[in-house]
Design an enzyme around this catalytic site. Sequence first.
Site, PDB file in Angstrom:
ATOM      1  N   PHE A 247      11.623  10.969   0.531  1.00  0.00           N
ATOM      2  CA  PHE A 247      10.604   9.935   0.329  1.00  0.00           C
ATOM      3  C   PHE A 247       9.746  10.316  -0.878  1.00  0.00           C
ATOM      4  O   PHE A 247       9.220  11.427  -0.947  1.00  0.00           O
ATOM      5  CB  PHE A 247       9.711   9.797   1.575  1.00  0.00           C
ATOM      6  CG  PHE A 247      10.271   8.852   2.600  1.00  0.00           C
ATOM      7  CD1 PHE A 247      11.434   9.173   3.290  1.00  0.00           C
ATOM      8  CD2 PHE A 247       9.642   7.638   2.877  1.00  0.00           C
ATOM      9  CE1 PHE A 247      11.966   8.301   4.230  1.00  0.00           C
ATOM     10  CE2 PHE A 247      10.171   6.762   3.811  1.00  0.00           C
ATOM     11  CZ  PHE A 247      11.334   7.089   4.493  1.00  0.00           C
TER      12      PHE A 247
ATOM     13  N   CYS B 100      -1.944   0.856  -4.694  1.00  0.00           N
ATOM     14  CA  CYS B 100      -1.417  -0.369  -4.090  1.00  0.00           C
ATOM     15  C   CYS B 100      -2.194  -1.550  -4.658  1.00  0.00           C
ATOM     16  O   CYS B 100      -3.412  -1.455  -4.814  1.00  0.00           O
ATOM     17  CB  CYS B 100      -1.563  -0.328  -2.563  1.00  0.00           C
ATOM     18  SG  CYS B 100      -0.920  -1.818  -1.778  1.00  0.00           S
TER      19      CYS B 100
ATOM     20  N   CYS C  16      -4.710  -5.266   4.343  1.00  0.00           N
ATOM     21  CA  CYS C  16      -4.007  -4.636   5.488  1.00  0.00           C
ATOM     22  C   CYS C  16      -4.903  -3.553   6.091  1.00  0.00           C
ATOM     23  O   CYS C  16      -4.686  -2.364   5.822  1.00  0.00           O
ATOM     24  CB  CYS C  16      -2.706  -3.993   5.039  1.00  0.00           C
ATOM     25  SG  CYS C  16      -1.821  -4.847   3.731  1.00  0.00           S
TER      26      CYS C  16
ATOM     27  N   CYS D  22      -3.149  -0.568   7.703  1.00  0.00           N
ATOM     28  CA  CYS D  22      -2.164   0.209   6.910  1.00  0.00           C
ATOM     29  C   CYS D  22      -2.112   1.656   7.403  1.00  0.00           C
ATOM     30  O   CYS D  22      -3.141   2.303   7.561  1.00  0.00           O
ATOM     31  CB  CYS D  22      -2.572   0.178   5.440  1.00  0.00           C
ATOM     32  SG  CYS D  22      -1.515   1.199   4.383  1.00  0.00           S
ATOM     33  N   ASP D  23      -0.889   2.167   7.646  1.00  0.00           N
ATOM     34  CA  ASP D  23      -0.768   3.511   8.221  1.00  0.00           C
ATOM     35  C   ASP D  23      -0.371   4.562   7.185  1.00  0.00           C
ATOM     36  O   ASP D  23       0.057   5.641   7.549  1.00  0.00           O
ATOM     37  CB  ASP D  23       0.215   3.513   9.410  1.00  0.00           C
ATOM     38  CG  ASP D  23       1.627   3.081   9.000  1.00  0.00           C
ATOM     39  OD1 ASP D  23       1.845   2.790   7.803  1.00  0.00           O
ATOM     40  OD2 ASP D  23       2.503   3.044   9.875  1.00  0.00           O
ATOM     41  N   THR D  24      -0.508   4.236   5.901  1.00  0.00           N
ATOM     42  CA  THR D  24      -0.183   5.240   4.886  1.00  0.00           C
ATOM     43  C   THR D  24      -1.387   5.537   4.002  1.00  0.00           C
ATOM     44  O   THR D  24      -2.212   4.670   3.735  1.00  0.00           O
ATOM     45  CB  THR D  24       0.992   4.795   3.979  1.00  0.00           C
ATOM     46  OG1 THR D  24       0.674   3.547   3.398  1.00  0.00           O
ATOM     47  CG2 THR D  24       2.274   4.707   4.753  1.00  0.00           C
TER      48      THR D  24
ATOM     49  N   GLU E 149      10.646   0.167  -0.948  1.00  0.00           N
ATOM     50  CA  GLU E 149       9.957  -0.587   0.098  1.00  0.00           C
ATOM     51  C   GLU E 149       8.742  -1.229  -0.543  1.00  0.00           C
ATOM     52  O   GLU E 149       7.774  -0.544  -0.860  1.00  0.00           O
ATOM     53  CB  GLU E 149       9.538   0.349   1.230  1.00  0.00           C
ATOM     54  CG  GLU E 149      10.742   1.081   1.818  1.00  0.00           C
ATOM     55  CD  GLU E 149      10.461   1.712   3.170  1.00  0.00           C
ATOM     56  OE1 GLU E 149       9.294   1.869   3.535  1.00  0.00           O
ATOM     57  OE2 GLU E 149      11.451   2.043   3.856  1.00  0.00           O
TER      58      GLU E 149
ATOM     59  N   HIS F  47      10.625   7.380  13.371  1.00  0.00           N
ATOM     60  CA  HIS F  47      10.039   8.661  12.934  1.00  0.00           C
ATOM     61  C   HIS F  47       8.793   8.990  13.754  1.00  0.00           C
ATOM     62  O   HIS F  47       8.510  10.158  14.030  1.00  0.00           O
ATOM     63  CB  HIS F  47       9.727   8.636  11.431  1.00  0.00           C
ATOM     64  CG  HIS F  47       8.894   7.478  11.000  1.00  0.00           C
ATOM     65  ND1 HIS F  47       9.338   6.179  11.033  1.00  0.00           N
ATOM     66  CD2 HIS F  47       7.622   7.417  10.533  1.00  0.00           C
ATOM     67  CE1 HIS F  47       8.391   5.380  10.581  1.00  0.00           C
ATOM     68  NE2 HIS F  47       7.340   6.101  10.294  1.00  0.00           N
TER      69      HIS F  47
HETATM   70  S1  SF4 Z   1       0.422  -1.918   4.177  1.00  0.00           S
HETATM   71 FE1  SF4 Z   1      -0.733  -0.425   2.937  1.00  0.00          FE
HETATM   72  S2  SF4 Z   1       0.668   0.166   1.291  1.00  0.00           S
HETATM   73 FE2  SF4 Z   1       1.485  -1.743   2.214  1.00  0.00          FE
HETATM   74  S3  SF4 Z   1       0.632  -3.410   0.978  1.00  0.00           S
HETATM   75 FE3  SF4 Z   1      -0.787  -3.085   2.667  1.00  0.00          FE
HETATM   76  S4  SF4 Z   1      -2.331  -1.617   1.885  1.00  0.00           S
HETATM   77 FE4  SF4 Z   1      -0.566  -1.549   0.495  1.00  0.00          FE
END
Ligand code: SF4
Length: 211
Positions: free
Chosen positions: A26, A32, A39, A42-44, A108, A205
Amino acid sequence: MKKYAIREVFGTLQGEGALAGSPAVFLRFAGCNLGYAVCPWCDTDWVKARYHLDLHDTRELVKRTAVETFGGEVPGLLLVATGGEPSLQLDRPLSEALREAGYRVSMESNGSRTIDRSLVDWLTVSPKESAYVQREGDELKVVFTGSAPGPAPDIEAVRRLAEGTHFRHFFLQPLDLPESGPNYTATLDAVKRLGPPWRLSVQTHKVLGIP
Ligand code: SF4
């Protein structure tokens, strides 16, 4: 010289979608174009780059990760370009360098920008707004947002997201909120009601406790 803003690079198994279970490196880019206002769940963590690397050093970091995790850059190994929004950074020189090393390059994307399909061997689009521009790819992965903010509150909205698109696979994935966990029951019910070609995508995961 161009530098790539990178959050992290790690080797693991792809957890989601049609390629779930595939060994993968990865490459998570920082940045972003939508962000946590769109979001909130958002989990990242994509905000701050840990590295700013040129093409050579990015390749070296990917190679080192593949060697440490898989014993080498095994031909056909998946390289998942993710983020944040990876289309802001993955360009032809990096894509070509990765392919020359034998990777299948997967991306992705949130679908809000047009993707140059010649840069990737596999494209996953996971729209985070009801209007999105990249409506063709290998898989459409919709997060079933239900009552949380997002473009997929119910199955009619899910169907609208897929209308007029060209994908090979259609996945509905549970929304995973820190306070309540994945909304499995609502998502399973939605997949049953949507019927083919929709399928369930579980974040395996997280179930396995791997990155
Ligand atoms: S989920 Fe997170 S990484 Fe994906 S578009 Fe939304 S803010 Fe950006």
